[in-house]
Structures are given as C-alpha cells and as structure tokens.
Design an enzyme around this catalytic site. Structure first.
Site: not given
Lengths: 406, 143
Positions: A122, A198, A201, A224, A364
């Site tokens: 991302h 990261d 998600q 999220k 993105c």
C-alpha cells in the site's frame, strides 16, 4: 469466551445494519469496517462522563481520562500479545504509524543504508520509505510472483549487509495474500535488520501475537477492526522504541524543556506529542475487548467458507480476471478482479445501485496494479458479519452491471 | 438510480470516441490523471487565431470520462479558450448546483445531469475539460 459463530447474531452488535431501511450489502470492509456497538457506547460514555485531557491535569475528570487512556493501551497490548503496554504507541492510523517509524529510524540511518519493501505495498508502506531516498537511503523493492505474492526466495539476495529494515505488508489489501512472515523475519535476521509489518488488513480478522510473528514493529488502524477512525497503533519492541528519537514534537512528550534544548519522555509518550486521540482509544479498546470474546476458529471457518463461495462465483463469470493467488495460498477473505473491459468505477456505480458496496480503483497500490498490468480493479472484501446473501447479491449485481454497461 | 447514468446516448458518445488520436506537431498538450483510479487523459491541440483548429485526445478512463472526452472531440474545433471555459463552467454547474444552467453551450452536456448525485464521479466527467484547458494554457506558453 463464546463458542460458535452466527453472523446474524453478530450483526446485532453493529448498529449500521439495523439503521438501514433497505438491505445493503457492505463489501468494502478492507477500506473501513462498520463500527461495533461497544465502540459507540464506550466513546459516548467517555465523552459524557470522563472527557478531559490526559497526563496533564489532576482533577477527577483528568484522572479518569488518563486511566481510561492507559487502560486502552493495556487492552491493545493483550489483543496483539505485546510483552508490555509501554510498547503500544497510539497514532492517527496505520499511515501515521509507519511514517513515525520511517522518520524516526531514517533520521538515524546513514547514506547508503538500505530499506527493503515489496512491490505489493500500500502506498502508506512505500512513500514514507521513498522519502528517505533524499537523504541517501537506498530503497530496494522485493519483486512479486505472477500471482502477486511476495517472491520471498529473492530476499536472500536483496537483503544486503547495509539493510536496516524490511517493511512489508502482513496481508495485501489488493490480493488478500498473507505474507510468509517467518521467511521475511529469517532473512532480515541474517543481517541484523529489523522487520516492520503493515497489519492494516490483517487486524480485522482476529487477535494477533506479535511476539510469535517475530517482527519488530507492527502497525494497524482502528477503523479497520470495527473501531473508530482517527486512531491507529504502532507496536514496537520496547528496546527499540526507547532508542528512537521522536517524530513529532510538542506537549506531553518531554522530560524537561529549556529555551534551547529538551529531552524526551520514555516511550510510548515520546511518540505521542500533543493531545492524543483519547476518545478513540477508549472506543478501540472497547471493541478489541469484544473481539477477544469471540470464538475465532469459528469466525475463520465462516470467513473461509464465504471466501470460497466468493472466489468460485467470481471465477464462473465469463471474462472475469481474478488478481491474486487461487492455489490455496493463505489469504484474507477479499477478492480483487476485473470484468471484461468494463471500468471498475462504472461497475462499482452500477453495483451501488443494486445495494452492493465494493471498492473500485487502484487501492493505493499502484505498483502492484502495474505488476498485474491494470490501472484499477474492483475489490470485494468480506468481514465477519457478511453472509451468503452478500456474496449472492454481488454476483447477481455483476451480471446486471454487465447488461447495463453493454 | 445509477443505471440512469448509463443511458444509451452516453454509451454511444463514449464509443464514438470523437477526436481520439494523437497529433504529430501540437501547439499545446497536457496530461492529467484522476488520482482516485489512475485514469489518464492526454489532450493535444493546434490553434489558429486563438481558435482550436485540430484536436486529438488519448483517453484511458471510465465510460463517463470517455464520453466527456468524446464530447470535446465533437465540439471543440473552432472554439477559443473562452468557449471551452464556458462549456466547462456549464458542466460544473449542472453537476454541482441544484438547478442546471438555463442554456447549455453544447446540448449533449445534459447527458451528464444523472451524475449530479454522485460527487465521486464528477472528477471523471471534468478531467477531459481540465486537461484541455491545460493544453490551451500550454499552447499560450509556447506561443
């Protein structure tokens, strides 16, 4: 802990669904998940009863607000199995968390030092590292397999002795592919490099164990994982955080300030300059507490079954191209795809008219889109509260969209 | 509601792709991207006495963006900068204001009225016009 899982029951904990007059099939959970009632209630109660700034005043409201804020840190630590709550830094979101690490560590690195990212990142986990190139930091990009998964076999040659950090996604926001974190960590450790994941998600799909993952930094966002927007988390190993200089400077993050110099409070406070997102932290903690009561084996079984329906249904549509692995690689319950020559924005527009919310665009992740040779795609992302009717509505909507756009 | 956006006339306009192509030696050119989706429009023009004399566009975008570029390809020849600005302002007004303009400089602009309730799509429709105005400025700069 509750046992079993029924999405119809879980929906009752999400006010969004009861607020709709017409059924709406929300399949844009990878962008933002709907908020859990526990977060609504906790934030409302906090602002009604305990609203004050934290770590400053000593009146009763300030004491209660500070206690609530620090309690939230402890809840997050339990959710991700951090060794200590002091390893939890509250930020504005995943993007802010990664920028914090990049700016802080980057300020200590020397020209020629290297950072490794993948082509699947991302933009939030790419641009902060790109910016360090202006200081002579070398950015190396891990290539991808044809299906968009990280080419982890290339790590051994890509990670050199000057590598300081490997920053990769825990799970792709486009393909859903879950990264082989063990391989990344093992390769990084060969040269003593740190690893940042990261987790934007992954966090929606249940509690984590950052210690078992073996990484050094982990970043995620509240919105999220069924919590409020405007708050994120950076977890970092305590030994590393205490060696890092602050990113932002201001109130609440100092040891002592003199006109021409200052020193910094210990982590995590040194990274939380200014008034932090207090109410949002309280809301995030409330929802994470709720999530920790779920039977996640049952949730994952539900999500996996839905994902199977989704992938099979999509692949049965003529002209549909699925982006990402379909060979049993671990993946989150989301699917990105193109349909014939139809533009993703047009598809999303018609689907919205059918009561189906999906995301169209480059997500993105333009370098990953380039890898697939497309500018944009449609993404349907499932969450625990989705059920078969949502997948059926999407598939029927796509058939309808093809007729409308023909 | 969104199906009305994709009426046959707008699909036909997009498919006609009036003005699609590149110019060998443009007086002015511009390239613009839609940051939401990566759509891209390139406009190239030549001018005579301030009027657009030839135009070519390379449009990679959604149906609305391609229809908008095609509309420009149909009407822009013979227009000066003021004419293009008037068309863009009329388009913006019908997209964003409660009441559409009393008169439209190009009648097919009315095809975009159904996009009014969808602000995220206004950029798709306006991108070719913004690109053409940038190409006009580029030709001014090159003159």
């Amino acid at each position: 802990m509750k046992t079993g899982f029924d999405p119809r029951m879980v929906r009752q904990d999400f006010p969004f669904f009861s607020s709709r007059e017409q059924p709406y099939h929300y399949l844009d959970n990878a962008a933002t998940a709907q908020m859990h009632a526990a977060a609504f209630e906790a934030m409302h109660r906090h602002d009604l009863e305990n609203r004050a700034n934290v770590m400053r005043g000593n009146h009763r409201l300030a004491e209660r607000a500070t206690t609530a804020y620090e309690s939230a840190r402890q809840v997050v630590a339990r959710f991700i199995n951090a060794a200590h709550a002091s390893e939890i830094v509250f930020t504005g979101g995943t993007t802010a968390a990664i920028n914090l690490v990049a700016a802080s560590l980057g300020s200590q690195w020397k020209p020629g030092d290297e950072v490794v990212v993948s082509q699947a990142e991302h933009h939030s986990n790419l641009l902060p590292w790109q910016a360090l190139q202006a200081r002579g930091i070398v950015l190396r990009v891990l290539p991808l397999q044809v299906d968009g998964c990280l080419e982890t076999e290339a790590l051994a040659t890509l990670i050199g002795p000057r590598c300081k950090l490997v920053a990769v996604t825990h799970a792709s926001n486009v393909t859903g592919a879950v990264t082989d974190v063990a391989a990344v960590v093992a390769a990084a450790r060969q040269v003593g490099a740190w690893v940042l994941l990261d987790g934007a998600q992954r966090v929606q799909h249940g509690p984590l164990d950052v210690q078992a993952l073996g990484c050094d930094f982990y970043a995620f966002s509240g919105h999220k994982c069924f919590g409020p927007s405007g708050i994120g988390v950076l977890w970092g190993q305590a030994a590393w955080l205490d060696r890092m200089p602050p990113f932002l400077r201001g109130g609440g993050m100092v040891g002592r300030v003199e006109p021409d110099q200052a020193d910094w409070a210990p982590a995590p406070r040194r990274f939380e300059a200014g008034t932090p997102p207090i109410t949002q932290a309280v809301g995030l903690a409330a929802v994470l507490e709720a999530l920790m009561q779920w039977d996640w084996d049952a949730v994952h079984a539900h999500e996996a079954a839905l994902q199977q329906l989704l992938l099979q249904g999509l692949q049965a549509l003529p002209g549909l191209r699925l982006l990402g692995p379909v060979d049993g690689t671990a993946r989150l319950p989301l699917a990105s795809f193109s349909l014939a020559e139809l533009h993703p924005h047009d598809l999303c527009q018609v689907l919205d008219g059918q009561g189906v919310a999906v995301r169209g665009g480059h997500h993105c992740a333009q370098p990953l889109m380039a890898h697939f040779g497309v500018e944009a795609s449609v993404r349907a992302s499932l969450a625990c509260y989705n059920d078969r009717s949502d997948v059926d509505a999407l598939l029927a909507g796509l058939v309808h969209a093809r007729e409308v756009l023909a | 509601m969104s199906d009305a956006l994709y009426q046959q006339a707008i699909k036909n306009l997009a498919r006609a792709a009036h003005g699609a192509g590149r110019l060998e030696i443009p007086d002015g050119s511009a390239l613009r991207d839609n940051p939401l989706c990566g759509d891209r429009v390139r406009m190239e023009i030549t001018r005579h006495d301030g009027m657009i004399s030839t135009l070519g566009h390379d449009t990679r975008g959604c149906l609305l963006c391609r229809a908008s570029a095609s509309l420009i390809g149909r009407h822009a020849i013979g227009q000066d900068q003021a004419g293009i600005q008037a068309a863009q302002q009329a388009l913006e007004q019908l997209l964003t204001q409660p009441d559409p303009p009393a008169a439209l400089p190009w009648p097919e602009l009315a095809l975009f009225v159904p996009a009014h309730p969808f602000p995220s799509r206004h950029g798709c429709v306006l991108l070719p016009f913004q690109t053409l105005l940038a190409a006009l400025k580029d030709s001014d700069d090159n003159a």
